[in-house]
Scaffold this motif. Structure first.
Motif, PDB file in Angstrom:
ATOM      1  N   SER A  64       0.817  -1.212   0.000  1.00 28.99           N
ATOM      2  CA  SER A  64       0.000   0.000   0.000  1.00 28.99           C
ATOM      3  C   SER A  64       0.853   1.266   0.000  1.00 28.99           C
ATOM      4  O   SER A  64       0.437   2.296  -0.548  1.00 28.99           O
ATOM      5  N   HIS A  65       2.052   1.205   0.573  1.00 24.66           N
ATOM      6  CA  HIS A  65       2.927   2.381   0.592  1.00 24.66           C
ATOM      7  C   HIS A  65       3.375   2.748  -0.827  1.00 24.66           C
ATOM      8  O   HIS A  65       3.410   3.923  -1.186  1.00 24.66           O
ATOM      9  N   LEU A 111      -4.967   5.511   4.534  1.00 23.65           N
ATOM     10  CA  LEU A 111      -4.100   6.471   3.856  1.00 23.65           C
ATOM     11  C   LEU A 111      -3.581   7.520   4.830  1.00 23.65           C
ATOM     12  O   LEU A 111      -4.212   7.806   5.841  1.00 23.65           O
ATOM     13  N   THR A 112      -2.466   8.132   4.460  1.00 19.44           N
ATOM     14  CA  THR A 112      -1.947   9.253   5.223  1.00 19.44           C
ATOM     15  C   THR A 112      -2.861  10.457   4.998  1.00 19.44           C
ATOM     16  O   THR A 112      -3.655  10.486   4.053  1.00 19.44           O
ATOM     17  N   MET A 113      -2.699  11.460   5.841  1.00 17.68           N
ATOM     18  CA  MET A 113      -3.526  12.667   5.703  1.00 17.68           C
ATOM     19  C   MET A 113      -3.311  13.315   4.326  1.00 17.68           C
ATOM     20  O   MET A 113      -4.278  13.731   3.680  1.00 17.68           O
ATOM     21  N   SER A 137      -2.511  11.955   1.529  1.00 17.62           N
ATOM     22  CA  SER A 137      -3.182  11.165   0.502  1.00 17.62           C
ATOM     23  C   SER A 137      -4.688  11.347   0.564  1.00 17.62           C
ATOM     24  O   SER A 137      -5.343  11.438  -0.474  1.00 17.62           O
ATOM     25  N   ARG A 138      -5.248  11.410   1.764  1.00 16.49           N
ATOM     26  CA  ARG A 138      -6.693  11.631   1.884  1.00 16.49           C
ATOM     27  C   ARG A 138      -7.096  12.979   1.319  1.00 16.49           C
ATOM     28  O   ARG A 138      -8.122  13.106   0.668  1.00 16.49           O
ATOM     29  N   ILE A 139      -6.256  13.989   1.534  1.00 14.19           N
ATOM     30  CA  ILE A 139      -6.548  15.316   0.992  1.00 14.19           C
ATOM     31  C   ILE A 139      -6.468  15.288  -0.535  1.00 14.19           C
ATOM     32  O   ILE A 139      -7.307  15.865  -1.223  1.00 14.19           O
ATOM     33  N   SER A 140      -5.464  14.596  -1.091  1.00 13.72           N
ATOM     34  CA  SER A 140      -5.326  14.494  -2.543  1.00 13.72           C
ATOM     35  C   SER A 140      -6.501  13.771  -3.171  1.00 13.72           C
ATOM     36  O   SER A 140      -6.921  14.080  -4.281  1.00 13.72           O
TER      37      SER A 140
END
Length: 88
Positions: free
Chosen positions: A47-48, A79-81, A83-86
């Motif tokens: 996933s990374h 997901l990282t923050m 990635s969630r924003i993207s």
């Protein structure tokens, strides 16, 4: 002979995912995607790597591929923050 052994000891081998991360940090998003793709051939459920491809693709204007990679990564792990924003 000692200098050759010291040179060998100082040589660091980077795997494809580490190279992809370095390329991302340098802003070379297409190279980042290429090396992360190489990594995914051997580790298809990483996933990374998928998340890294997603972020790099979005930053390089390949939004469709970026969203697809981020969605696939999200199915495997949170997901990282960034990635969630993207993805939003």
């Amino acid at each position: 002979m000692t200098s050759i052994n010291q040179a060998d000891a100082m040589t660091v081998e980077l795997d494809d995912l580490e190279i992809a991360r370095l390329e991302f940090q340098r802003g070379r998003f297409r190279l980042c995607i290429k090396f992360a793709d190489y990594w995914l051939v051997k580790h298809p459920d990483d996933s990374h790597a998928l998340e890294l491809i997603g972020l790099a693709a979005v930053k390089s204007g390949r939004t469709g591929r970026g969203i697809a990679a981020l969605e696939e990564a999200a199915l495997i792990s949170p997901l990282t923050m960034e990635s969630r924003i993207s993805l939003a």
